[in-house]
Design a protein around this motif. Structure first.
Motif, PDB file in Angstrom:
ATOM      1  N   GLY A 127       0.796  -1.221   0.000  1.00 18.80           N
ATOM      2  CA  GLY A 127       0.000   0.000   0.000  1.00 18.80           C
ATOM      3  C   GLY A 127       0.824   1.264   0.000  1.00 18.80           C
ATOM      4  O   GLY A 127       0.296   2.355   0.204  1.00 18.80           O
ATOM      5  N   SER A 128       2.131   1.158  -0.178  1.00 22.00           N
ATOM      6  CA  SER A 128       3.033   2.303  -0.240  1.00 22.00           C
ATOM      7  C   SER A 128       2.980   3.137   1.038  1.00 22.00           C
ATOM      8  O   SER A 128       3.047   4.360   1.002  1.00 22.00           O
ATOM      9  N   HIS A 129       2.834   2.442   2.167  1.00 21.31           N
ATOM     10  CA  HIS A 129       2.849   3.144   3.458  1.00 21.31           C
ATOM     11  C   HIS A 129       4.268   3.169   3.982  1.00 21.31           C
ATOM     12  O   HIS A 129       5.027   2.228   3.805  1.00 21.31           O
ATOM     13  N   GLY A 130       4.647   4.259   4.624  1.00 21.37           N
ATOM     14  CA  GLY A 130       6.011   4.400   5.098  1.00 21.37           C
ATOM     15  C   GLY A 130       6.920   4.841   3.965  1.00 21.37           C
ATOM     16  O   GLY A 130       6.485   5.453   2.992  1.00 21.37           O
ATOM     17  N   ARG A 131       8.183   4.512   4.081  1.00 20.45           N
ATOM     18  CA  ARG A 131       9.148   4.882   3.049  1.00 20.45           C
ATOM     19  C   ARG A 131       9.958   3.656   2.636  1.00 20.45           C
ATOM     20  O   ARG A 131      10.347   2.864   3.487  1.00 20.45           O
ATOM     21  N   PRO A 132      10.265   3.539   1.372  1.00 26.91           N
ATOM     22  CA  PRO A 132      10.988   2.347   0.894  1.00 26.91           C
ATOM     23  C   PRO A 132      12.502   2.483   1.022  1.00 26.91           C
ATOM     24  O   PRO A 132      13.244   2.285   0.070  1.00 26.91           O
ATOM     25  N   TRP A 133      13.003   2.825   2.213  1.00 19.16           N
ATOM     26  CA  TRP A 133      14.428   3.081   2.371  1.00 19.16           C
ATOM     27  C   TRP A 133      15.261   1.813   2.211  1.00 19.16           C
ATOM     28  O   TRP A 133      16.424   1.890   1.832  1.00 19.16           O
ATOM     29  N   ALA A 134      14.670   0.647   2.493  1.00 14.49           N
ATOM     30  CA  ALA A 134      15.418  -0.599   2.305  1.00 14.49           C
ATOM     31  C   ALA A 134      15.806  -0.755   0.832  1.00 14.49           C
ATOM     32  O   ALA A 134      16.936  -1.154   0.523  1.00 14.49           O
ATOM     33  N   ALA A 135      14.892  -0.437  -0.060  1.00 14.27           N
ATOM     34  CA  ALA A 135      15.182  -0.545  -1.495  1.00 14.27           C
ATOM     35  C   ALA A 135      16.330   0.383  -1.888  1.00 14.27           C
ATOM     36  O   ALA A 135      17.209   0.010  -2.664  1.00 14.27           O
ATOM     37  N   GLY A 136      16.345   1.584  -1.342  1.00 13.25           N
ATOM     38  CA  GLY A 136      17.434   2.518  -1.637  1.00 13.25           C
ATOM     39  C   GLY A 136      18.773   2.024  -1.113  1.00 13.25           C
ATOM     40  O   GLY A 136      19.799   2.159  -1.775  1.00 13.25           O
ATOM     41  N   GLY A 137      18.780   1.433   0.080  1.00 12.51           N
ATOM     42  CA  GLY A 137      20.012   0.881   0.636  1.00 12.51           C
ATOM     43  C   GLY A 137      20.549  -0.268  -0.191  1.00 12.51           C
ATOM     44  O   GLY A 137      21.752  -0.351  -0.474  1.00 12.51           O
ATOM     45  N   TRP A 138      19.645  -1.168  -0.602  1.00 12.45           N
ATOM     46  CA  TRP A 138      20.071  -2.286  -1.446  1.00 12.45           C
ATOM     47  C   TRP A 138      20.582  -1.777  -2.789  1.00 12.45           C
ATOM     48  O   TRP A 138      21.546  -2.300  -3.334  1.00 12.45           O
ATOM     49  N   MET A 139      19.933  -0.746  -3.331  1.00  9.49           N
ATOM     50  CA  MET A 139      20.379  -0.221  -4.623  1.00  9.49           C
ATOM     51  C   MET A 139      21.764   0.401  -4.513  1.00  9.49           C
ATOM     52  O   MET A 139      22.591   0.253  -5.413  1.00  9.49           O
ATOM     53  N   LEU A 140      22.025   1.089  -3.413  1.00 11.14           N
ATOM     54  CA  LEU A 140      23.354   1.673  -3.227  1.00 11.14           C
ATOM     55  C   LEU A 140      24.413   0.572  -3.193  1.00 11.14           C
ATOM     56  O   LEU A 140      25.476   0.701  -3.814  1.00 11.14           O
ATOM     57  N   LEU A 141      24.132  -0.524  -2.503  1.00  8.06           N
ATOM     58  CA  LEU A 141      25.080  -1.644  -2.475  1.00  8.06           C
ATOM     59  C   LEU A 141      25.251  -2.255  -3.869  1.00  8.06           C
ATOM     60  O   LEU A 141      26.353  -2.639  -4.255  1.00  8.06           O
ATOM     61  N   ALA A 142      24.164  -2.337  -4.630  1.00 10.38           N
ATOM     62  CA  ALA A 142      24.256  -2.859  -5.998  1.00 10.38           C
ATOM     63  C   ALA A 142      25.113  -1.938  -6.864  1.00 10.38           C
ATOM     64  O   ALA A 142      25.953  -2.401  -7.639  1.00 10.38           O
ATOM     65  N   LEU A 143      24.924  -0.625  -6.729  1.00 11.46           N
ATOM     66  CA  LEU A 143      25.718   0.332  -7.508  1.00 11.46           C
ATOM     67  C   LEU A 143      27.191   0.274  -7.137  1.00 11.46           C
ATOM     68  O   LEU A 143      28.057   0.403  -7.997  1.00 11.46           O
TER      69      LEU A 143
END
Length: 168
Positions: free
Chosen positions: A52-68
């Motif tokens: 439901g897009s509640h909160g913030r998807p900061w986990a996705a951003g952290g994983w993306m930084l590690l991928a980059l």
């Protein structure tokens, strides 16, 4: 997609002989790392969107930084997240029906991914010492013309496609 199809696809990806370099050479570890962190990025992003897009998807951003940080090719995760998000079927809630929320939810969804890319870019600027962050650097120059370079890309893509179909 059923679980059996997902497991079969994962096994094909993991066991296909095209990926033997990642196991045989320690210097090629960046490929499986980027793959792992990329899948974790998309998984966290989709869990957040499906919740439901509640909160913030900061986990996705952290994983993306590690991928980059694992491999530059992870830049493709942001457009991939947008494409997956546009392809999903979701029922709009009453809150997202308003005009302001309809714009805020996508911005909130992609902001952590954009922030991860921004941090990655700033790290590259710090390493390379200029605003182009090393993206303008050419590692080799064989004196080959543009037409041959483009043809080489087509040849490599065709050979990779042939190896996927018949890996002998």
């Amino acid at each position: 997609m059923t679980k059996a199809a997902a497991v079969g696809t994962a096994l094909l990806f993991a066991l296909h002989p095209l990926h033997v370099e990642s196991v045989a050479w320690i210097s090629d570890l960046h490929d499986p790392l980027m793959g792992l962190f990329g899948f974790l990025t998309l998984g966290a992003f989709l869990r957040w969107r499906d919740g439901g897009s509640h909160g913030r998807p900061w986990a996705a951003g952290g994983w993306m930084l590690l991928a980059l940080l694992s491999k530059d090719g992870a830049v493709a995760l942001l457009p991939l997240a947008v494409a997956v998000d546009l392809g999903r079927t979701h029922v709009p809630s009453e809150e997202s029906a308003s005009t302001g929320s309809a714009l805020r939810t996508p911005l909130r969804a992609y902001a952590p991914l954009g922030l991860a890319f921004g941090l990655y870019y700033l790290a590259r600027v710090a390493v390379f010492g200029d605003a182009l962050a090393g993206f303008d650097r050419q590692t080799t120059d064989f004196g080959v013309g543009l037409g041959r370079l483009l043809l080489l890309r087509v040849e490599l893509l065709g050979r990779a496609a042939a190896l996927i179909v018949w890996p002998v």
